[in-house]
Design a protein around this motif. Structure first.
Motif, short mmCIF file in Angstrom:
data_model
loop_
_atom_site.label_atom_id
_atom_site.label_comp_id
_atom_site.label_asym_id
_atom_site.label_seq_id
_atom_site.Cartn_x
_atom_site.Cartn_y
_atom_site.Cartn_z
N MET A 105 7.11 14.66 -7.09
CA MET A 105 6.99 13.61 -6.30
C MET A 105 5.76 12.55 -7.18
O MET A 105 6.00 11.14 -7.26
CB MET A 105 6.63 13.83 -4.96
CG MET A 105 7.83 14.64 -4.29
SD MET A 105 7.30 14.79 -2.56
CE MET A 105 8.69 15.44 -1.97
N LEU A 106 4.83 13.13 -7.56
CA LEU A 106 3.60 12.61 -7.89
C LEU A 106 4.00 11.77 -9.34
O LEU A 106 3.65 10.70 -9.58
CB LEU A 106 2.34 13.36 -8.13
CG LEU A 106 1.18 12.77 -8.71
CD1 LEU A 106 0.70 11.75 -7.81
CD2 LEU A 106 -0.16 13.87 -9.01
N GLU A 107 4.73 12.41 -9.92
CA GLU A 107 5.07 11.90 -11.49
C GLU A 107 5.85 10.55 -11.23
O GLU A 107 5.85 9.52 -11.90
CB GLU A 107 6.08 13.13 -11.96
CG GLU A 107 6.55 12.40 -13.51
CD GLU A 107 7.16 13.69 -14.34
OE1 GLU A 107 7.20 13.41 -15.52
OE2 GLU A 107 7.66 14.81 -13.52
N TYR A 108 7.23 10.73 -10.44
CA TYR A 108 7.85 9.66 -10.16
C TYR A 108 7.34 8.49 -9.62
O TYR A 108 7.66 7.22 -9.82
CB TYR A 108 9.13 9.99 -9.58
CG TYR A 108 9.47 9.97 -8.37
CD1 TYR A 108 9.35 8.86 -7.35
CD2 TYR A 108 9.52 11.31 -7.55
CE1 TYR A 108 9.56 8.73 -6.21
CE2 TYR A 108 9.50 11.25 -6.32
CZ TYR A 108 9.57 10.08 -5.56
OH TYR A 108 9.84 10.18 -3.90
N LYS A 109 6.48 8.73 -8.69
CA LYS A 109 5.65 7.74 -7.84
C LYS A 109 4.69 6.97 -8.86
O LYS A 109 4.46 5.78 -8.58
CB LYS A 109 5.08 8.04 -6.64
CG LYS A 109 6.08 8.46 -5.56
CD LYS A 109 5.37 9.31 -4.45
CE LYS A 109 6.43 9.79 -3.43
NZ LYS A 109 6.02 10.53 -2.27
N LEU A 110 3.89 7.51 -9.73
CA LEU A 110 3.23 7.10 -10.67
C LEU A 110 3.88 6.27 -12.01
O LEU A 110 3.59 4.94 -12.20
CB LEU A 110 2.41 8.26 -11.43
CG LEU A 110 1.23 8.83 -10.84
CD1 LEU A 110 0.85 9.99 -11.48
CD2 LEU A 110 0.09 7.87 -10.52
N ARG A 111 5.27 6.82 -12.18
CA ARG A 111 5.83 6.00 -13.26
C ARG A 111 6.57 5.02 -12.78
O ARG A 111 6.41 3.68 -13.36
CB ARG A 111 7.11 6.98 -13.57
CG ARG A 111 7.96 6.41 -14.90
CD ARG A 111 9.00 7.36 -15.16
NE ARG A 111 10.17 7.42 -14.01
CZ ARG A 111 10.27 8.36 -13.38
NH1 ARG A 111 9.45 9.28 -13.29
NH2 ARG A 111 11.19 8.42 -12.23
N ARG A 112 6.89 4.52 -11.22
CA ARG A 112 7.35 3.47 -11.04
C ARG A 112 6.34 2.18 -10.84
O ARG A 112 6.66 1.12 -10.74
CB ARG A 112 7.97 3.74 -9.50
CG ARG A 112 9.25 4.43 -9.37
CD ARG A 112 9.76 4.79 -8.21
NE ARG A 112 10.96 5.36 -8.40
CZ ARG A 112 11.71 5.82 -6.93
NH1 ARG A 112 11.43 5.73 -5.89
NH2 ARG A 112 12.91 6.45 -7.27
N GLY A 151 4.09 2.08 -13.37
CA GLY A 151 3.43 1.97 -14.74
C GLY A 151 2.10 2.76 -14.89
O GLY A 151 1.42 2.39 -15.87
N LYS A 152 1.91 3.70 -14.24
CA LYS A 152 1.00 4.99 -14.26
C LYS A 152 1.49 6.20 -14.97
O LYS A 152 2.76 6.18 -15.12
CB LYS A 152 0.34 5.08 -13.07
CG LYS A 152 -0.24 3.69 -12.41
CD LYS A 152 -0.75 4.20 -10.78
CE LYS A 152 -1.10 2.64 -10.42
NZ LYS A 152 -1.77 2.89 -8.76
N ARG A 153 0.53 7.05 -15.45
CA ARG A 153 0.72 8.14 -16.17
C ARG A 153 0.58 9.49 -15.35
O ARG A 153 -0.75 9.62 -14.86
CB ARG A 153 0.42 8.18 -17.61
CG ARG A 153 0.62 6.90 -18.39
CD ARG A 153 0.22 6.83 -19.83
NE ARG A 153 0.34 8.45 -20.39
CZ ARG A 153 -0.10 8.76 -21.51
NH1 ARG A 153 -0.87 7.67 -22.33
NH2 ARG A 153 0.03 9.74 -22.11
N LEU A 154 1.44 10.40 -15.55
CA LEU A 154 0.96 11.79 -15.26
C LEU A 154 0.85 12.59 -16.54
O LEU A 154 1.60 12.90 -17.40
CB LEU A 154 2.00 12.49 -14.49
CG LEU A 154 1.76 13.91 -14.01
CD1 LEU A 154 0.51 14.05 -13.07
CD2 LEU A 154 2.84 14.71 -13.30
N ILE A 155 -0.71 12.87 -16.88
CA ILE A 155 -1.09 13.35 -18.17
C ILE A 155 -1.02 15.00 -17.79
O ILE A 155 -1.70 15.44 -17.02
CB ILE A 155 -2.55 12.81 -18.48
CG1 ILE A 155 -2.18 11.50 -18.45
CG2 ILE A 155 -2.84 13.56 -20.01
CD1 ILE A 155 -3.84 10.72 -18.54
#
Length: 376
Positions: A305-312, A314-318
């Motif tokens: 959930m965190l990954e797709y919410k960041l991606r929408r 323009g942010k990144r999950l590193i």
């Protein structure tokens, strides 16, 4: 600014009539029968010719006329899903060989896709104020917790039934979304997260969410109900009633876990420009159950959930390498304490004398490592 098509799903609770519920259950049975029959014929064909072949659903309608009662798209989806299961198996990506389905095991579900009639009579699948219009079922009353926006296009609907007997429908919509501007990760807007057994996670500031007491309370209640079930005669009326109560509680726990993961991931995605997280082998961690399981806590679901919410946004999950010794590395001098026991919550660095809280130090090291990865 470039646009792309984005998919979003809304899950609603269905309230079918008795006749509609019977038709939905029949469709589940037809899909399960068709899956098992195609799989059996494929195995027989392969044994005879050493080649793979999946017959289409139309081949079986004369032999099994009850298939005509089910929606043709639901049956076509069974063929498509089985083909994808074989493709995943042959790619050797960890997927197992497709298995036969049983009535009392697994998840009952089928998918129908929206089609527009060429005669101009509209579509076979659409929403109304009271519910969802589905082919061969009619208007099914539904409870919407969220309504789609007017520019969204309905693509498909997946009808499912939980072990507790509840009917749900997952509606998939497509909409044009503008490509978000990329957010540049910096020291100030990056957060490091360390998985924690007792507090779900600890971040690089030392913050952790309130322990999910609701989960522990629900699991204690579940254990009491299972003990009560074990004392009953299997197959009796009281046994079946108690089993249904347990299934409803399982569903309630899953909903609690999902709600917690949604709220925490949304809060973090809105507040930070990037998040650093260490990769965890969830299956391996679940096998090492002495210190708790991230599968039971729902940490893997939270990560997705965190990954797709960041991606929408323009942010990144590193993601930091799973073998990086985040908790064993001193954040002050870089010394790695190889002999640090897994149960130690605090430790003192023998090189510089700095005292560390294990989880907080690990989250800070994950943040440093993540920033180093993107700047390399």
């Amino acid at each position: 600014m470039a646009e792309r098509m984005e998919n979003v799903s809304i899950k609603v609770r269905l309230r079918p009539t008795k006749e509609q519920a019977e038709h939905i259950d029949k469709t589940f049975g037809c899909c399960r029968w068709l899956w098992n029959r195609i799989l059996a014929d494929e195995q027989e064909f392969y044994a005879a010719t050493d080649q793979h072949f999946l017959p289409t659903p139309a081949r079986y309608k004369k032999e099994a006329p009850f298939l005509k009662e089910a929606d043709s798209q639901a049956l076509a989806t069974v063929h498509q899903n089985l083909r994808q299961a074989f493709q995943a198996f042959f790619k050797n990506n960890g997927a197992g060989y497709p298995a036969f389905k049983r009535k009392k095991a697994g998840r009952d579900a089928y998918t129908i896709y929206r089609q527009t009639y060429s005669s101009g009579k509209g579509a076979n699948l659409y929403l109304t104020e009271r519910g969802i219009r589905m082919p061969k079922i009619g208007l099914v009353e539904a409870r919407f917790h969220r309504r789609p926006l007017h520019w969204w296009t309905l693509k498909s609907a997946t009808v499912s039934k939980s072990p507790a007997g509840n009917y749900d429908c997952s509606l998939t919509f497509a909409y044009p979304a503008k490509e978000p501007e990329a957010v540049l990760p910096t020291e100030e807007n990056v957060l490091g997260l360390q998985y924690s057994i007792s507090r779900f996670y600890v971040d690089s500031r030392g913050y952790s969410p309130d322990p999910p007491h609701w989960l522990a309370e629900s699991q204690q209640k579940l254990r009491r109900m299972q003990k009560k079930l074990a004392r009953m005669e299997r197959g009796s009326g009281r046994y079946q009633k108690q089993l249904q109560k347990i299934q409803r509680l399982h569903e309630h726990i899953a909903n609690q876990r999902r709600d917690f993961a949604h709220k925490e991931s949304r809060r973090i995605a809105n507040a930070w420009g990037a998040v650093c997280l260490q990769e965890i082998d969830l299956r391996q961690a679940a096998r090492e159950r002495k210190l708790g399981s991230p599968l039971e806590s729902g940490f893997g679901q939270f990560r997705l959930m965190l990954e797709y919410k960041l991606r929408r946004q323009g942010k990144r999950l590193i993601l930091v390498d799973r073998y990086f010794p985040s908790a064993k590395t001193c954040g002050a001098c870089g010394h790695v304490e190889e002999g640090l026991p897994p149960e130690a919550k605090t430790w003192v660095c023998p090189e510089c004398g700095t005292r560390h809280i294990r989880a907080v130090n690990g989250a800070q090291n994950i943040k440093r490592q993540g920033l180093a990865q993107i700047s390399a």
